[in-house]
Every structure is written in structure tokens, then in C-alpha cells.
Design an enzyme around this catalytic site. Structure first.
Site, PDB file in Angstrom:
ATOM      1  CG  ASP A 172      -1.925  -1.073   1.264  1.00 61.43           C
ATOM      2  OD1 ASP A 172      -2.271  -1.561   0.179  1.00 61.43           O
ATOM      3  OD2 ASP A 172      -2.361  -1.443   2.365  1.00 61.43           O
ATOM      4  CE  LYS A 173      -0.244   8.584  -0.549  1.00 62.09           C
ATOM      5  NZ  LYS A 173      -1.341   9.573  -0.700  1.00 62.09           N
TER       6      LYS A 173
END
Length: 357
Positions: free
Chosen positions: A159-160
Site C-alpha cells: 500500500d501507499k
């Protein structure tokens, strides 16, 4: 019609992605019952059934607005759509000069330590400044590497706002070999996470299908393992350090689903610290004193993203056959957060009995 060759052929942990419609067709009233993958194959030009099935496995084939299994049989009136993770006419990766923390590199692959806050792949309004843009710049002089070719590049994702290790394949052969290892679950990946609450057991296993939350499609939810909804997912955890109100755990993945650790931990009542999407940015355990609330507020300022770090990554080198194992140190925000909890609990223990919840 759409060619879905641009689908990333990988086992992945997706970013917080918006999906974009690339193909839509309403099933005719006289249509006989056929599998949805066969239906799409018959109606989409330049797309093999194998690629369509991969799209279905990745959750990109929808029927009436919901992901459908390849075995689903279409019925008259069904609306079948192909939803991809990038806009229909925006598929090119432009090299951008962005610093990379390269842990290892050779002719076949790279291992990168991604900082929190960096989007892995363009999508959901982030069409530049991503990790793949940075990789494209780094490999701009390698003629055999095309950043727009799905047969090379990232083998998996995080994820970011998760930091840590990722592997990138420079050749189709390397990506195929590495992708097969991820598919067969022979790779080793462990994460460190700070979660709310205290665990009863030192180790445990979480099993439950991961599916899109019908009320918030940017969040995942957990369904029973024997349900027909979502994808099977298994997370193993081990307690590393207890802080009474929070716990530092190691998580080892059997599968790599979207938001797997975040959703599984939320499901068992232990959301990740500072994970806004899953409710971890609120005071879920502990005191109601002003000093404690101030401590949590300051901790959230130090680490204002989910406290999750992809710490180790292990795989067999696709060319040499050598076992490759990598470890990434905690980034500053994660390390400072753990130090703050250690100091806080140490101070509390010196003055009063600390309750655990």
C-alpha cells in the site's frame, strides 16, 4: 474493444485503488447461460481467454456492479463490465527522476525499500510520482526494459502508506519465475505492525476471505473462509513486544490480498495504530486522562499513517537458484513511534500498575 494485455500479471497487494471501466455490455434477452469468462472472450477483440480469466481472478470482472468469479454464468439482463486499475486512455508510464532506495540489483532484478507515502503504481488520481515512474527512470538506459510492458516490472505491491521491501523483475523470464514463487507461496514475507490492544496468545493464525466492503470500496472486509465472497487469505502473527494498550507484532503472509493485514487485524479487534481507514487513528485502548490523550495525539503526529512495515523478503533467485533474503530497518517514523511507547510504558510501570486490555 479493449485489449487487457495491460493487466499486471502478478500476485499483488494492491494500493488504495479506484477502478475504471474499460468494457461494458448488457447480456441480450436470448443469451444462453455461459461462463462469464467465455462470454467476455466471445465479445472482446484482441483478448485471450487466459488473460480474461486472470482479470477475473484479480477481481476486475464485474457483473451488476460486483466482482464475479470466472465460473459465474451470465443471465439475460446482466451488465458485465471490465474494471481496471487505470484510466482507459492513460496507460503509459513516464520515467521521472525520483530517488530510489535500492537494496540489491543485478541483471535480472532489483529489491527496493519503498518509503511510506509513495504510491506504487499510477491510478486513483496519482498518475505521476509513483514507484514505477522512478523505476522507469532508473532503468531508462536498459533497452530491454519497457516500463509499459506487463511482462517486466513489479512482481507484487504494498500500500501507499506501508513502507518496506519490494522486488522488481527486469526481464520477462525473471518476472515469470518470481511470479510463480509468489503464486506457489514459496516466498517469505514478514511485516512489523503496531496494533491496538493486547493479545491473549503469543502466536496466532487469522483466516478469512478478503472482499471489498460494500459500504466503502476503498476498504476491505473479512468474510467466512467457507463463503463464496472474496478471496481466501491467511495471516500468521507473533507477538514481539507488549505495551499494554498496544502490541508490536510480526505478521507472515500465506497470501497477498489487498489490505490483508489491515483487514485481518481489524477483524479480530486489533486495528493497526494510526490506520485511519480501519479506525486505528482513534484511542481504542487505554486511559482517559489528558496526559494519555496528549501522548496518543503526539504519537499520531509522529507516525500519521498505518504503522506497518514490510520488513523481510525472501525468494529464490530466478537465474542463479540462490536463496535471497533481505531485511529492511524500520523507517524513522515507525522507529520513533515504538520508542515512544517503550518510554511511556516504562514510565507508567515505574509509578503504577499498568492495566492491559
Amino acid at each position: 474493444m479493449t485489449d487487457i494485455k495491460s493487466l499486471i500479471e502478478e500476485i499483488e497487494e494492491e494500493d488504495d485503488q479506484q477502478l475504471y471501466e474499460h468494457f461494458r455490455l448488457e447480456v441480450d434477452p436470448g443469451q444462453e447461460a455461459v461462463r462469464v469468462d467465455k462470454f467476455l472472450f466471445e465479445h472482446m477483440q484482441h483478448s485471450s481467454r487466459n488473460r480474461i480469466q486472470r482479470a477475473g481472478d484479480a477481481g476486475f470482472v464485474h457483473v451488476n456492479g460486483l466482482p464475479a468469479k470466472n465460473s459465474y454464468k451470465v443471465r439475460p439482463g446482466d451488465v458485465v463490465t471490465l474494471m481496471l486499475d487505470r484510466p482507459k486512455n492513460d496507460t503509459s508510464i513516464i520515467p521521472e527522476e525520483i530517488p530510489l532506495n535500492i537494496v540489491y540489483e543485478d541483471d535480472a532484478l532489483m529489491v527496493i525499500n519503498k518509503p511510506a507515502g509513495m504510491v506504487v503504481h499510477p491510478g486513483c488520481g496519482n498518475f505521476n510520482g509513483t514507484l514505477v515512474n522512478a523505476i522507469a527512470w532508473h532503468l531508462r538506459d536498459l533497452k530491454s526494459y519497457d516500463p509499459n510492458d506487463p511482462e517486466v516490472g513489479l512482481v507484487h505491491r504494498i500500500d501507499k502508506d506501508t513502507s518496506g521491501l519490494l522486488v522488481v523483475a527486469k526481464t520477462p523470464e525473471a518476472k515469470s519465475h518470481l511470479g510463480l514463487q509468489f503464486f506457489n507461496k514459496t516466498t517469505h514475507r514478514s511485516y512489523n505492525a503496531l496494533v491496538w490492544g493486547n493479545f491473549t496468545d503469543d502466536t496466532g493464525r487469522i483466516e478469512g476471505n478478503i472482499a471489498r466492503d460494500p459500504h466503502d470500496r476503498l476498504r476491505m472486509t473479512v468474510m467466512p473462509p467457507d463463503s463464496e465472497v472474496g478471496k481466501p487469505a491467511v495471516t500468521h502473527f507473533r507477538v514481539m513486544e507488549r505495551f499494554g494498550y498496544t502490541t508490536l507484532v510480526e505478521c507472515v503472509l500465506e497470501t497477498g490480498r489487498t489490505h490483508q493485514i489491515r483487514a485481518h487485524m481489524k477483524h479480530i479487534g486489533h486495528p493497526l495504530f494510526a490506520d485511519e481507514r480501519y479506525g486505528g487513528n482513534e484511542i481504542l485502548r487505554g486511559e482517559r486522562s489528558s496526559s494519555y490523550m496528549s501522548f496518543i495525539h503526539n504519537s499520531l503526529q509522529i507516525c500519521h499513517r498505518q504503522a506497518l512495515h514490510a520488513r523481510t523478503l525472501g525468494f529464490v533467485h530466478p537465474v542463479t537458484g540462490e536463496q535471497m533474503d533481505f531485511t529492511s530497518e524500520w523507517p524513522d517514523d515507525f522507529a520513533k513511534l515504538i520508542m515512544r511507547w517503550r518510554a511511556y510504558i516504562s514510565g507508567k510501570a515505574g509509578n503504577t500498575t499498568l492495566s492491559v486490555e
